[in-house]
Structure formats: structure tokens, C-alpha cells
Design a protein around this motif. Structure first.
Motif, mmCIF file in Angstrom:
data_model
loop_
_atom_site.group_PDB
_atom_site.id
_atom_site.type_symbol
_atom_site.label_atom_id
_atom_site.label_comp_id
_atom_site.label_asym_id
_atom_site.label_seq_id
_atom_site.Cartn_x
_atom_site.Cartn_y
_atom_site.Cartn_z
ATOM 1 N N LEU A 274 22.732 -1.998 14.962
ATOM 2 C CA LEU A 274 22.383 -1.483 13.638
ATOM 3 C C LEU A 274 23.111 -0.179 13.349
ATOM 4 C CD1 LEU A 274 20.681 -1.692 11.065
ATOM 5 C CD2 LEU A 274 18.825 -0.535 12.283
ATOM 6 N N ARG A 275 23.199 0.703 14.335
ATOM 7 C CA ARG A 275 23.932 1.958 14.144
ATOM 8 C C ARG A 275 25.422 1.700 13.929
ATOM 9 N NH1 ARG A 275 21.676 6.858 15.387
ATOM 10 N NH2 ARG A 275 23.721 7.667 15.986
ATOM 11 N N ILE A 276 25.961 0.707 14.620
ATOM 12 C CA ILE A 276 27.372 0.359 14.415
ATOM 13 C C ILE A 276 27.583 -0.141 12.990
ATOM 14 C CG2 ILE A 276 29.230 -1.188 15.124
ATOM 15 C CD1 ILE A 276 28.016 -1.189 17.934
ATOM 16 N N ALA A 277 26.679 -0.996 12.523
ATOM 17 C CA ALA A 277 26.797 -1.534 11.166
ATOM 18 C C ALA A 277 26.677 -0.439 10.114
ATOM 19 C CB ALA A 277 25.730 -2.604 10.939
ATOM 20 N N GLN A 278 25.900 0.597 10.411
ATOM 21 C CA GLN A 278 25.718 1.712 9.480
ATOM 22 C C GLN A 278 26.788 2.786 9.636
ATOM 23 O OE1 GLN A 278 21.738 2.765 10.733
ATOM 24 N NE2 GLN A 278 20.786 1.637 9.049
ATOM 25 N N ASP A 279 27.759 2.557 10.525
ATOM 26 C CA ASP A 279 28.817 3.537 10.811
ATOM 27 C C ASP A 279 28.243 4.857 11.313
ATOM 28 O OD1 ASP A 279 30.959 1.869 10.131
ATOM 29 O OD2 ASP A 279 30.715 2.321 8.000
ATOM 30 N N ARG A 280 27.174 4.779 12.083
ATOM 31 C CA ARG A 280 26.559 5.970 12.655
ATOM 32 C C ARG A 280 26.729 6.043 14.168
ATOM 33 N NH1 ARG A 280 20.675 6.186 9.528
ATOM 34 N NH2 ARG A 280 21.487 6.454 7.397
ATOM 35 N N ALA A 281 27.335 5.031 14.746
ATOM 36 C CA ALA A 281 27.510 4.999 16.194
ATOM 37 C C ALA A 281 28.848 5.625 16.572
ATOM 38 C CB ALA A 281 27.446 3.561 16.701
ATOM 39 N N TRP A 282 28.957 6.015 17.832
ATOM 40 C CA TRP A 282 30.233 6.507 18.338
ATOM 41 C C TRP A 282 31.267 5.389 18.240
ATOM 42 C CZ3 TRP A 282 31.844 11.237 20.273
ATOM 43 C CH2 TRP A 282 30.857 12.218 20.396
ATOM 44 N N SER A 283 32.440 5.734 17.756
ATOM 45 C CA SER A 283 33.520 4.767 17.615
ATOM 46 C C SER A 283 34.733 5.236 18.410
ATOM 47 C CB SER A 283 33.903 4.604 16.142
ATOM 48 O OG SER A 283 34.414 5.826 15.631
ATOM 49 N N LYS A 284 35.693 4.358 18.552
ATOM 50 C CA LYS A 284 36.912 4.708 19.275
ATOM 51 C C LYS A 284 37.633 5.866 18.598
ATOM 52 C CE LYS A 284 41.399 2.858 20.680
ATOM 53 N NZ LYS A 284 42.308 1.682 20.656
ATOM 54 N N ASP A 285 37.702 5.835 17.263
ATOM 55 C CA ASP A 285 38.392 6.900 16.536
ATOM 56 C C ASP A 285 37.693 8.241 16.707
ATOM 57 O OD1 ASP A 285 40.394 5.264 15.610
ATOM 58 O OD2 ASP A 285 39.318 4.715 13.789
ATOM 59 N N LEU A 286 36.361 8.227 16.683
ATOM 60 C CA LEU A 286 35.624 9.483 16.820
ATOM 61 C C LEU A 286 35.782 10.056 18.222
ATOM 62 C CD1 LEU A 286 33.710 11.534 15.541
ATOM 63 C CD2 LEU A 286 31.794 10.120 16.308
ATOM 64 N N VAL A 287 35.729 9.195 19.229
ATOM 65 C CA VAL A 287 35.902 9.663 20.606
ATOM 66 C C VAL A 287 37.305 10.230 20.803
ATOM 67 C CG1 VAL A 287 36.008 8.939 23.024
ATOM 68 C CG2 VAL A 287 34.182 8.087 21.550
ATOM 69 N N THR A 288 38.316 9.518 20.285
ATOM 70 C CA THR A 288 39.696 9.986 20.421
ATOM 71 C C THR A 288 39.907 11.296 19.680
ATOM 72 O OG1 THR A 288 40.448 7.690 20.567
ATOM 73 C CG2 THR A 288 42.114 9.361 20.095
ATOM 74 N N ALA A 289 39.350 11.382 18.472
ATOM 75 C CA ALA A 289 39.483 12.613 17.696
ATOM 76 C C ALA A 289 38.802 13.782 18.391
ATOM 77 C CB ALA A 289 38.893 12.411 16.303
#
Length: 338
Positions: A274-289
Motif C-alpha cells: 500500500l505504501r508503494i502504491a501511494q509512493d510513500r515507500a523507500w524507492s531505488k531513486d530515493l535511496v540512490t539520491a
């Protein structure tokens, strides 16, 4: 006659049998509550997906994952209710009570459907955690070696566990059923403890870097205690650990934790989805950034400034498209103009 008249007490069963039956009854109630929570999460996820403007690879991955997980949960809870009805209502006078009925009729097709569903459920559910571990650790593949091995071990052990559950009167399987079950849940506990600990360590280590990049307020959405609990799946880790302790001690109340175990697993996984669908979860781009110290809005502005006190040479290195995350590469020319 009072409501607790001893003449109404069941005959031919021991006090331990009654305790075991109470545990099964309470476990069924908890399973129903857990399934209700899982159902609400699935409805909420469906609502989010229906209004999601961008339907790319992530969208269809979520649809496939939830589409595989939720029907298995429905089958499991349906069979649990049906078999409880058979045990406590349709065959209430069975010699030895509901416990004996379950032991003698566990190979009934109704129970077979439920046991197969509960066996397949973690096969799908645990794939998500390996994926999330890789995302949080920025795809350092060595970090997934242990959970990958334990996951494959779980798959292997789950087959004899399933057979022993469906053939409880077979002497060959009866003698090994306890060992198979303990081994399976031990591996399950090891898998989840590793995932939980490694994700928590990683999120905690990135807290300060993310606050530097985005500011403390925005970073709190990704580094809060609630986020860490959800992302690491700690709730199920605690649940399966408590169950294994009770099982190893031979507690008669272990079924209180066993019967809802698939649905607590589903809740922890569906919260992440659900957090992934809401764009609230950690993502590859956020971790890399976070690792690089740069975000897209900061490199897209002509007034961008370095986020850290890096030398000019290090800032220039960001212009290489092999360094920045893919979503940031189109704006790398801005850094060359600084």
C-alpha cells in the motif's frame, strides 16, 4: 440449573483437550479479525490503484502480487470457517471432540484446500521482503544471499510439512511431523529476523543523510518509527517468534498464534504494498539520491547548490550519467553550469 451446571460439561475429554479446543476457538476468532484487517487494506489498495495516474511496471507488479496473495487468503479463511463448522456444529458429538475430528478428517478435501492455500501464501508473501531488502540496500546483491537461501529452504521444508498435516494418522509422517513443523517455523523466524534487522539498520543509517538532503520534516515521512516498523515487517517477525517459543515449550495455547499466522503475514506485506502504491515507500531513486546527496528538484533548478560541502571535482562527477539515478540524468547539465 445455572449456566455453569457441570452436567452440561462434555464427557470423554480431558482438561488439556478442552484447553486445546479453546485455543483453536480463540485462534479462529483472531484469524477472522486479521482477515478483516487484510480485507480493508486490500480495498484501500484497490482504491489507490484505480486513481493512480501512472500505470507502469510498478503498477502491474502490485496488481499481480496482490492478485495472487488475496485469493489465497480468502480460500484459507473460508476453509477455516467451514472446517470449524464441521467440527463444532455438524459433528459436535464426535468421540474425542473437535480435536479428534480434526486429527481424523484432516485429509478431507475441504481441509486440503485450506492447507495448500496456507502453504502457498508465504511463497508469494516473502518474495516481497527480499525485493524490499534489495531496494533499501541499493541492490547490493550480497545482502540478499542469506534470505535467498532460507527462502529456498522454506520452500523445500513446506512440502513435507504439508504432507504431514494431511496424513496425521500415517505412522511414517506422524513421527516426523513435529520435527518438520519446528524446522519450518525456525527457518521462517530466521528469515524474518534477518530481513527486519537489516532493513532497520539501513534505514537508521540513512536517517541523517536523508535529513541533510530533504530537511528533517520531509525526511520524517521516511525515517519515522512507524515507517521502520512497516518497511521491516517487524510485526510478523515478533508474531512468528512468539509462536515458535510457545511451540517449543509445548504450550497448549500455541494455536492462538498459529491459526492467524498467514493473515498477520498478509497484513505486514499488504501494508508495504500500500505504501508503494501511494509512493510513500523507500524507492531505488530515493535511496540512490540519499547516498549521492542530490534530489531531482535540486538538480533541476538553475539555482541549485551543493547539498554537502563537496569539492568541485565531486560535483562535476555528477554530470556523468552513470552516477546519477536514471530519473535525474536528464538534468545533469545543470550541474555543469554551476
Amino acid at each position: 440449573m445455572g449456566a455453569k451446571d457441570p452436567s452440561y460439561a462434555p464427557t470423554g475429554v480431558t482438561a488439556d483437550d478442552l484447553k486445546a479446543e479453546r485455543a483453536c476457538f480463540h485462534g479462529t476468532l483472531l484469524a477472522a479479525l486479521a482477515f478483516g484487517a487484510l480485507l480493508m487494506l486490500y480495498v484501500q489498495l484497490t482504491q489507490v490503484l484505480l486513481v493512480r495516474p501512472k500505470r507502469g511496471q510498478t503498477f502491474w507488479a502490485i496488481v499481480a502480487y496482490s492478485g495472487a496473495l488475496f485469493p489465497l487468503a480468502v480460500l484459507s479463511i473460508s476453509v477455516m470457517f467451514k472446517f470449524s463448522e464441521m467440527s463444532y456444529i455438524e459433528n459436535r458429538n464426535y468421540p474425542g471432540g473437535p480435536t479428534a475430528f480434526y486429527r481424523d478428517y484432516s485429509s478431507d478435501y475441504v481441509n486440503v484446500i485450506g492447507q495448500v492455500s496456507e502453504t502457498l501464501f508465504p511463497w508469494f508473501a516473502d518474495i516481497l521482503m527480499i525485493s524490499r531488502l534489495l531496494v533499501v540496500w541499493n541492490y547490493k546483491w550480497w545482502i540478499a544471499a542469506f534470505p535467498a537461501v532460507t527462502y529456498l529452504t522454506k520452500l523445500g521444508i513446506s512440502i513435507p510439512v504439508l504432507i504431514s498435516q494431511l496424513r496425521p494418522r500415517d505412522p511414517t509422517w506422524l513421527a516426523r511431523a513435529g520435527a518438520f513443523g519446528t524446522s519450518y517455523y525456525s527457518v521462517t523466524m530466521a528469515f524474518n529476523i534477518y530481513i527486519t534487522v537489516m532493513i532497520c539498520i539501513r534505514l537508521q543509517s540513512m536517517r541523517r543523510d536523508l535529513e541533510t538532503v530533504t530537511g528533517r520534516l520531509h525526511a520524517s515521512f521516511y525515517t519515522s518509527s512507524f515507517t521502520m516498523i512497516v518497511e521491516s515487517g517487524v510485526f510478523f517477525t515478533v508474531w512468528v517468534t512468539v509462536y515458535l517459543i510457545m511451540r517449543s515449550r509445548g504450550s497448549l495455547f500455541q494455536n492462538v498464534f498459529l491459526l492467524p499466522i498467514a493473515f498477520t503475514l498478509g497484513i505486514t506485506r499488504m501494508l508495504i504494498v500500500l505504501r508503494i502504491a501511494q509512493d510513500r515507500a523507500w524507492s531505488k531513486d530515493l535511496v540512490t539520491a540519499t547516498d549521492r546527496g542530490v534530489l531531482d528538484w535540486q538538480v533541476s533548478s538553475t539555482h541549485s547548490v551543493p547539498l554537502r560541502d563537496n569539492p568541485a571535482s565531486s560535483m562535476t562527477s555528477f554530470s556523468n550519467k552513470g552516477v546519477l539515478p536514471r530519473k535525474f540524468q536528464g538534468d545533469s547539465i545543470v550541474l555543469n553550469q554551476m
